[in-house]
Design a protein around this motif. Structure first.
Motif, PDB file in Angstrom:
ATOM      1  N   ILE A 142       0.797  -1.232   0.000  1.00  0.00           N
ATOM      2  CA  ILE A 142       0.000   0.000   0.000  1.00  0.00           C
ATOM      3  C   ILE A 142       0.826   1.277   0.000  1.00  0.00           C
ATOM      4  CG2 ILE A 142      -2.002  -1.071   1.105  1.00  0.00           C
ATOM      5  CD1 ILE A 142      -1.062   0.023   3.762  1.00  0.00           C
ATOM      6  N   LEU A 143       2.135   1.206   0.255  1.00  0.00           N
ATOM      7  CA  LEU A 143       2.923   2.425   0.395  1.00  0.00           C
ATOM      8  C   LEU A 143       3.448   2.963  -0.930  1.00  0.00           C
ATOM      9  CD1 LEU A 143       4.901   1.921   3.731  1.00  0.00           C
ATOM     10  CD2 LEU A 143       2.786   3.190   3.292  1.00  0.00           C
ATOM     11  N   ASP A 144       3.385   2.188  -1.993  1.00  0.00           N
ATOM     12  CA  ASP A 144       3.715   2.721  -3.309  1.00  0.00           C
ATOM     13  C   ASP A 144       2.694   3.812  -3.653  1.00  0.00           C
ATOM     14  OD1 ASP A 144       5.071   2.293  -6.132  1.00  0.00           O
ATOM     15  OD2 ASP A 144       2.899   2.331  -6.485  1.00  0.00           O
ATOM     16  N   ARG A 145       3.157   4.969  -4.133  1.00  0.00           N
ATOM     17  CA  ARG A 145       2.260   6.109  -4.332  1.00  0.00           C
ATOM     18  C   ARG A 145       1.147   5.819  -5.329  1.00  0.00           C
ATOM     19  NH1 ARG A 145       5.248  11.686  -5.473  1.00  0.00           N
ATOM     20  NH2 ARG A 145       3.129  12.131  -6.208  1.00  0.00           N
ATOM     21  N   ASP A 146       1.514   5.246  -6.462  1.00  0.00           N
ATOM     22  CA  ASP A 146       0.497   4.968  -7.474  1.00  0.00           C
ATOM     23  C   ASP A 146      -0.508   3.943  -6.982  1.00  0.00           C
ATOM     24  OD1 ASP A 146       1.568   6.758  -9.219  1.00  0.00           O
ATOM     25  OD2 ASP A 146       2.570   5.286 -10.495  1.00  0.00           O
ATOM     26  N   ARG A 147      -0.011   2.936  -6.258  1.00  0.00           N
ATOM     27  CA  ARG A 147      -0.920   1.898  -5.762  1.00  0.00           C
ATOM     28  C   ARG A 147      -1.836   2.462  -4.681  1.00  0.00           C
ATOM     29  NH1 ARG A 147       2.719  -2.120  -4.512  1.00  0.00           N
ATOM     30  NH2 ARG A 147       2.840  -2.538  -6.744  1.00  0.00           N
ATOM     31  N   GLY A 148      -1.272   3.257  -3.760  1.00  0.00           N
ATOM     32  CA  GLY A 148      -2.092   3.866  -2.723  1.00  0.00           C
ATOM     33  C   GLY A 148      -3.142   4.806  -3.310  1.00  0.00           C
ATOM     34  N   ALA A 149      -2.749   5.581  -4.329  1.00  0.00           N
ATOM     35  CA  ALA A 149      -3.701   6.469  -4.989  1.00  0.00           C
ATOM     36  C   ALA A 149      -4.813   5.665  -5.660  1.00  0.00           C
ATOM     37  CB  ALA A 149      -2.977   7.326  -6.029  1.00  0.00           C
ATOM     38  N   SER A 150      -4.460   4.502  -6.203  1.00  0.00           N
ATOM     39  CA  SER A 150      -5.454   3.664  -6.874  1.00  0.00           C
ATOM     40  C   SER A 150      -6.458   3.094  -5.879  1.00  0.00           C
ATOM     41  CB  SER A 150      -4.748   2.531  -7.629  1.00  0.00           C
ATOM     42  OG  SER A 150      -3.914   3.042  -8.646  1.00  0.00           O
ATOM     43  N   PHE A 151      -5.986   2.671  -4.716  1.00  0.00           N
ATOM     44  CA  PHE A 151      -6.910   2.173  -3.685  1.00  0.00           C
ATOM     45  C   PHE A 151      -7.877   3.283  -3.257  1.00  0.00           C
ATOM     46  CE2 PHE A 151      -3.374  -0.950  -2.331  1.00  0.00           C
ATOM     47  CZ  PHE A 151      -3.870  -1.928  -3.174  1.00  0.00           C
ATOM     48  N   LEU A 152      -7.349   4.486  -3.063  1.00  0.00           N
ATOM     49  CA  LEU A 152      -8.214   5.612  -2.687  1.00  0.00           C
ATOM     50  C   LEU A 152      -9.207   5.945  -3.803  1.00  0.00           C
ATOM     51  CD1 LEU A 152      -5.646   7.965  -0.912  1.00  0.00           C
ATOM     52  CD2 LEU A 152      -7.591   6.806   0.148  1.00  0.00           C
ATOM     53  N   ALA A 153      -8.764   5.845  -5.052  1.00  0.00           N
ATOM     54  CA  ALA A 153      -9.660   6.112  -6.178  1.00  0.00           C
ATOM     55  C   ALA A 153     -10.810   5.113  -6.205  1.00  0.00           C
ATOM     56  CB  ALA A 153      -8.876   6.063  -7.493  1.00  0.00           C
TER      57      ALA A 153
END
Length: 507
Positions: free
Chosen positions: A285-296
Motif C-alpha cells: 500500500i505504500l507505493d504512491r500509485d498503488r495507494g492512490a489507486s486504492f483511494l480512487a
C-alpha cells in the motif's frame, strides 16, 4: 518502489531462465490468456451484478416470503457484511492455497449459495444464502483479479485486459439492474439468484480447462491476529454504516459499531508494522500509485453505488419506468464505461500515465453527478437523463480501468491475492459508506422540505426530488475530493514495468 522498463520478451525470458525452460505457469506467455480473461470476466460480472440485481427483486421477494420492511435491508446487508469483511482473508487464502483452487471453490460455493437463496422458503434461509454468497464472493473476487494480474504481464496486453476488466467491474451494477428487471418481470424474482448458476458453470468449466494448477512458489504464512482484527473491524464498519440507513446516527448500534470498527482497523494497521508475516504488507500500500489507486476505488465506490440507487428511484417513482425500462436506461452509461475503459488503457495510459487520466475521470464523474441535480418532475430521458449518465460513465471508465491496473501492477506473486483483495475491499467499503451517507442525507433533505407543507402528492414528489438532488450534490463532492487526491498522489509520467513483474507470473 523503483520502476524499470520491461518488455514482454524480457518477462518471458526471466520466467524461462528461472524455470529452466518454458514454464507451464508463465502467465505472460499463456497461450489461452484471452480465453482466461473471458472466464475471469464472467466470474467478476457475477459477483458485481449480484450487488444490485437482488435490489430489483426485493419487492417481489418480500411479498412472496412475507417479511417486514424493517427486515428487508438484511437481504442486501448480509451479502455486503460477509463480502466486505472477508475480502482480505480471501485474497490471502488465494496466495496460500493457489489461485486456481480458490477461484474454482469460490465459484462452486457462490453457485450453491445462489441455488439455496433461489429455493428459499423463508426470510431466514434467504438471509443465510445471501451471507454465504458474500463469503464465497470474498474468495472469488480477489482470486479472479490476481489471476488476471499474473496472467497478463506484458504491459501492452495487460493494458487491454484491464481495460476490459475495468469496464466489467464498473458496469456490472448497471447490468444487474437490467438483468434483475428482466428476470423479475418476465420470470420470477428467484431467477435473480438462479441465474448465477449459469455464470458459475461456464466459469468453472473454463477455469478447470484453462487455468494452471499448483501453489505459488513463495507461499506466505497466514497472519491470524491480523486476519481477526481486520475482518472484525471491517464487519463493524460496514454494519455500522448499514445500520445508519434504518437507525439514527446517535443510536449506539450505529456509532458504537463504527467506533469499534475504526479502533480494530487502527489496531490492525499497528499490528501490520510488527507482524512477522503481515496479512497486508506495507509494501503493498505504500507505493504512491498503488495507494492512490486504492483511494480512487474507495471514492468512486462511495459516489457510484448510491447514485445507482437514487436514479433508479427517480426513473421508477417520478418518471414511471418499469424495472426493465429502468435497466435499459443505464445502458448508455455502461457503453460509455466500456469505451472509456478500453481507450484509457490502450491509448491514454501508454502516452500520458495515470496522473491526468484518473483525475479527469473524477472531474467528469463530478460534472455528471452535478448535472443530475437539475432533474425535475417534467424532465425526460434523452435530453435530461442520458447526457449526464454518459458523462459520468466516461469518467468512471477512466477511473476503474486505470486504478485496477496500477493497484496490482508490479506486485510480487505471493502478494497478488491480497493486493487484488484491497481493490475489492476499498470499493466495497466505499460503496457501503457512500450508500449509507447519501441515504441519510437524502432522507434528511426530504424531511426538511416537508416541514410546514401539506403532504400532497405534488409536494411529496417535490420532496423526493429534493432528496435525490441532495444525494447527487454530495456524490459530486465525493468525486471532487477524489480529483484533488488523485491529482496530488499519482506520479507524473508513464509507469514502466516493475521489476517484480517477471517473477509475478505463477498461478
Amino acid at each position: 518502489m523503483d520502476r524499470t522498463p520491461q518488455s514482454s520478451a524480457t518477462g518471458e525470458a526471466a520466467v524461462s531462465a528461472a524455470g529452466g525452460g518454458a514454464s507451464p505457469h508463465a502467465g505472460g506467455a499463456h497461450e489461452h490468456r484471452w480465453l482466461i480473461l473471458g472466464v475471469i470476466g464472467i466470474a467478476q460480472l457475477m459477483v458485481v451484478l449480484d450487488a444490485t440485481i437482488v435490489n430489483i427483486a426485493l419487492p417481489s421477494a418480500q411479498q412472496d416470503l412475507g417479511f417486514s420492511d424493517g427486515n428487508r435491508q438484511w437481504i442486501v446487508t448480509a451479502y455486503a457484511l460477509a463480502f466486505g469483511s472477508l475480502l482480505l482473508l480471501g485474497g490471502r487464502i488465494a496466495d496460500l492455497v493457489g489461485r486456481k483452487a480458490v477461484f474454482i471453490a469460490g465459484l462452486a460455493g457462490f453457485a450453491a449459495a445462489s441455488a439455496l437463496g433461489g429455493a428459499a422458503s423463508s426470510f431466514g434461509v434467504l438471509v443465510v444464502a445471501r451471507a454465504l454468497q458474500g463469503v464465497f464472493g470474498a474468495l472469488l473476487a480477489p482470486a479472479a483479479l490476481s489471476l488476471l494480474t499474473t496472467t497478463f504481464t506484458d504491459p501492452r496486453e495487460r493494458a487491454k485486459a484491464f481495460g476490459i476488466y475495468g469496464a466489467i467491474a464498473g458496469a456490472g451494477g448497471a447490468v444487474g439492474l437490467l438483468l434483475g428487471g428482466l428476470l423479475t418481470e418476465y420470470l420470477d424474482w428467484r431467477w435473480c439468484l438462479y441465474v448465477n448458476l449459469f455464470f458459475a458453470v461456464i466459469a468453472i468449466l473454463g477455469g478447470m480447462r484453462l487455468l494452471h494448477g499448483g501453489r505459488p512458489d513463495d507461499r506466505p504464512k497466514l497472519d491470524v491476529p491480523g486476519t481477526i482484527l481486520v475482518s472484525a473491524g471491517l464487519f463493524c464498519i460496514v454494519y455500522g454504516f448499514s445500520n445508519a440507513e434504518t437507525h439514527a446516527w446517535g443510536d449506539i448500534q450505529t456509532w458504537g459499531f463504527l467506533v469499534v470498527g475504526v479502533v480494530l482497523v487502527a489496531a490492525f494497521a499497528w499490528w501490520q508494522t510488527r507482524a512477522k508475516h503481515p496479512l497486508l504488507p506495507l509494501r503493498v500500500i505504500l507505493d504512491r500509485d498503488r495507494g492512490a489507486s486504492f483511494l480512487a476505488m474507495f471514492i468512486s465506490g462511495a459516489g457510484m453505488f448510491g447514485v445507482f440507487l437514487f436514479l433508479t428511484y427517480y426513473l421508477q417513482q417520478i418518471l414511471g419506468y418499469s424495472p426493465v425500462l429502468t435497466g435499459l436506461a443505464f445502458l448508455p452509461m455502461v457503453f460509455a464505461m466500456v469505451v472509456s475503459s478500453v481507450v484509457a488503457q490502450n491509448s491514454l495510459m501508454p502516452r500520458l500515465g495515470p496522473k491526468p487520466i484518473v483525475p479527469a475521470g473524477m472531474a467528469l464523474a463530478a460534472v455528471g453527478m452535478a448535472w443530475l441535480t437539475g432533474l425535475g418532475l417534467t424532465s425526460s430521458y434523452a435530453p435530461h437523463v442520458m447526457p449526464p449518465l454518459v458523462i459520468a460513465g466516461v469518467g468512471l471508465g477512466l477511473i476503474f480501468a486505470t486504478a485496477m491496473n496500477l493497484a496490482t501492477a508490479g506486485i510480487e506473486a505471493h502478494d497478488a491475492g491480497v493486493a487484488s483483495a484491497m481493490v475489492n475491499t476499498t470499493q466495497q467499503v466505499g460503496g457501503s459508506i457512500g450508500t449509507a451517507l447519501l441515504n441519510t442525507l437524502a432522507t434528511s433533505a426530504a424531511t426538511s422540505y416537508l416541514v410546514g407543507k401539506q403532504p400532497t402528492p405534488q409536494v411529496q414528489a417535490e420532496a423526493a426530488l429534493e432528496s435525490y438532488s441532495t444525494a447527487y450534490w454530495w456524490s459530486a463532492a465525493f468525486f471532487a475530493v477524489g480529483f484533488v487526491i488523485t491529482l496530488l498522489l499519482y506520479r507524473r509520467g508513464v509507469p514502466s514495468g516493475h521489476p517484480g513483474e517477471a517473477s509475478a507470473v505463477h498461478m
